[in-house]
Design an enzyme around this catalytic site. Sequence first.
Site, PDB file in Angstrom:
ATOM      1  N   ARG A  92       0.847  -1.206   0.000  1.00 39.50           N
ATOM      2  CA  ARG A  92       0.000   0.000   0.000  1.00 39.50           C
ATOM      3  C   ARG A  92       0.877   1.249   0.000  1.00 39.50           C
ATOM      4  O   ARG A  92       1.894   1.306   0.709  1.00 39.50           O
ATOM      5  CB  ARG A  92      -0.935   0.009   1.209  1.00 39.50           C
ATOM      6  CG  ARG A  92      -1.944  -1.125   1.125  1.00 39.50           C
ATOM      7  CD  ARG A  92      -3.031  -1.050   2.182  1.00 39.50           C
ATOM      8  NE  ARG A  92      -3.722  -2.330   2.250  1.00 39.50           N
ATOM      9  CZ  ARG A  92      -4.673  -2.728   1.404  1.00 39.50           C
ATOM     10  NH1 ARG A  92      -5.078  -1.921   0.440  1.00 39.50           N
ATOM     11  NH2 ARG A  92      -5.226  -3.921   1.515  1.00 39.50           N
ATOM     12  N   GLU A 144       8.988   9.783  -8.803  1.00 37.05           N
ATOM     13  CA  GLU A 144       9.826  10.200  -7.669  1.00 37.05           C
ATOM     14  C   GLU A 144      10.793   9.098  -7.259  1.00 37.05           C
ATOM     15  O   GLU A 144      11.923   9.371  -6.870  1.00 37.05           O
ATOM     16  CB  GLU A 144       8.940  10.566  -6.472  1.00 37.05           C
ATOM     17  CG  GLU A 144       8.164  11.857  -6.686  1.00 37.05           C
ATOM     18  CD  GLU A 144       7.130  12.104  -5.603  1.00 37.05           C
ATOM     19  OE1 GLU A 144       7.053  11.330  -4.644  1.00 37.05           O
ATOM     20  OE2 GLU A 144       6.384  13.088  -5.753  1.00 37.05           O
ATOM     21  N   ILE A 204       2.159   4.772   0.936  1.00 38.89           N
ATOM     22  CA  ILE A 204       2.198   5.418   2.264  1.00 38.89           C
ATOM     23  C   ILE A 204       1.334   6.689   2.301  1.00 38.89           C
ATOM     24  O   ILE A 204       0.852   7.083   3.361  1.00 38.89           O
ATOM     25  CB  ILE A 204       3.664   5.688   2.674  1.00 38.89           C
ATOM     26  CG1 ILE A 204       3.807   5.794   4.169  1.00 38.89           C
ATOM     27  CG2 ILE A 204       4.244   6.897   1.969  1.00 38.89           C
ATOM     28  CD1 ILE A 204       5.245   5.666   4.654  1.00 38.89           C
ATOM     29  N   HIS A 224       7.443   1.052 -10.850  1.00 41.97           N
ATOM     30  CA  HIS A 224       6.258   0.648 -10.073  1.00 41.97           C
ATOM     31  C   HIS A 224       5.013   1.070 -10.817  1.00 41.97           C
ATOM     32  O   HIS A 224       5.003   2.109 -11.486  1.00 41.97           O
ATOM     33  CB  HIS A 224       6.270   1.275  -8.674  1.00 41.97           C
ATOM     34  CG  HIS A 224       6.464   2.761  -8.664  1.00 41.97           C
ATOM     35  ND1 HIS A 224       7.708   3.340  -8.824  1.00 41.97           N
ATOM     36  CD2 HIS A 224       5.594   3.791  -8.537  1.00 41.97           C
ATOM     37  CE1 HIS A 224       7.590   4.660  -8.773  1.00 41.97           C
ATOM     38  NE2 HIS A 224       6.312   4.968  -8.614  1.00 41.97           N
ATOM     39  N   ASN A 272       4.329   6.230 -13.808  1.00 39.57           N
ATOM     40  CA  ASN A 272       5.023   7.484 -14.064  1.00 39.57           C
ATOM     41  C   ASN A 272       6.443   7.169 -14.511  1.00 39.57           C
ATOM     42  O   ASN A 272       7.102   6.300 -13.928  1.00 39.57           O
ATOM     43  CB  ASN A 272       5.053   8.352 -12.798  1.00 39.57           C
ATOM     44  CG  ASN A 272       3.659   8.752 -12.347  1.00 39.57           C
ATOM     45  OD1 ASN A 272       2.791   9.019 -13.171  1.00 39.57           O
ATOM     46  ND2 ASN A 272       3.438   8.784 -11.043  1.00 39.57           N
TER      47      ASN A 272
HETATM   48  P1  5GP Z   1       5.973   8.041  -8.213  1.00 43.52           P
HETATM   49  O1  5GP Z   1       5.722   9.509  -8.092  1.00 43.52           O
HETATM   50  O2  5GP Z   1       7.444   7.715  -8.175  1.00 43.52           O
HETATM   51  O3  5GP Z   1       5.255   7.398  -9.355  1.00 43.52           O
HETATM   52  O4  5GP Z   1       5.300   7.384  -6.930  1.00 43.52           O
HETATM   53  C1  5GP Z   1       5.985   7.118  -5.772  1.00 43.52           C
HETATM   54  C2  5GP Z   1       4.936   6.714  -4.734  1.00 43.52           C
HETATM   55  O5  5GP Z   1       5.611   6.067  -3.683  1.00 43.52           O
HETATM   56  C3  5GP Z   1       4.172   7.892  -4.145  1.00 43.52           C
HETATM   57  O6  5GP Z   1       2.776   7.712  -4.360  1.00 43.52           O
HETATM   58  C4  5GP Z   1       4.552   7.844  -2.655  1.00 43.52           C
HETATM   59  O7  5GP Z   1       3.463   8.176  -1.805  1.00 43.52           O
HETATM   60  C5  5GP Z   1       4.997   6.407  -2.464  1.00 43.52           C
HETATM   61  N1  5GP Z   1       6.004   6.226  -1.439  1.00 43.52           N
HETATM   62  C6  5GP Z   1       7.123   6.979  -1.253  1.00 43.52           C
HETATM   63  N2  5GP Z   1       7.844   6.505  -0.220  1.00 43.52           N
HETATM   64  C7  5GP Z   1       7.175   5.423   0.244  1.00 43.52           C
HETATM   65  C8  5GP Z   1       7.435   4.503   1.316  1.00 43.52           C
HETATM   66  O8  5GP Z   1       8.432   4.589   2.032  1.00 43.52           O
HETATM   67  N3  5GP Z   1       6.525   3.519   1.512  1.00 43.52           N
HETATM   68  C9  5GP Z   1       5.407   3.382   0.736  1.00 43.52           C
HETATM   69  N4  5GP Z   1       4.568   2.378   1.020  1.00 43.52           N
HETATM   70  N5  5GP Z   1       5.136   4.237  -0.285  1.00 43.52           N
HETATM   71  C10 5GP Z   1       6.009   5.241  -0.516  1.00 43.52           C
END
Ligand code: 5GP
Length: 118
Positions: free
Chosen positions: A30, A96, A32, A101, A88
Site C-alpha cells: 500500500r 519520484e 504510504i 512501479h 510514471n
Molecule cells: P511516483 O511519483 O514515483 O510514481 O510514486 C511514488 C509513490 O511512492 C508515491 O505515491 C509515494 O506516496 C509512495 N512512497 C514513497 N515513499 C514510500 C514509502 O516509504 N513507503 C510506501 N509504502 N510508499 C512510498
Amino acid sequence: MPPDTIFGKIVRGEIPADIVYQDDLVTAFRDIHPLTPIHILVVPNRAIPTLADVATDDEPVLGRMLRVAADLAAAEGISEKGYRVMINCREHGGQEIHHLHLHLLGGRRVGPMVARKG
Ligand code: 5GP
C-alpha cells in the site's frame, strides 16, 4: 546495478511496508500517502529504474505486474466499478522513486487522466 531505493528495501523486507502480495517476480504494497481509498504499488523485485529502462527480458515481469494488479483489484473489491493503473516515467512523468512501479488506484471515481496545465 541500478542504485538502491526505498522500494528495494521494502522488497527485501529491510524496512516496513503494508505488503499485500509477493511472489518470485513482484511485490505489492500500500502507498504510504494514498491518493484514493485503494492505492497499491506493484513493483518488480529486481530493480528496474524506469519504464524507459525495460528490456525484452523484462517482459515476464511486466506481464506479472499487470496480472497481479488485476487480481489485487478483484481482491480489494474494486474490479466491478473499475480502477486506474498508472506508471510514471522519469521527470516529465512525475516519477519520484526510481524503481519501476505501477499505481493501482480505485475505491472512488479517480478523476481526469491528466490535470489541465495551470
Ligand atoms: P511516483 O511519483 O514515483 O510514481 O510514486 C511514488 C509513490 O511512492 C508515491 O505515491 C509515494 O506516496 C509512495 N512512497 C514513497 N515513499 C514510500 C514509502 O516509504 N513507503 C510506501 N509504502 N510508499 C512510498
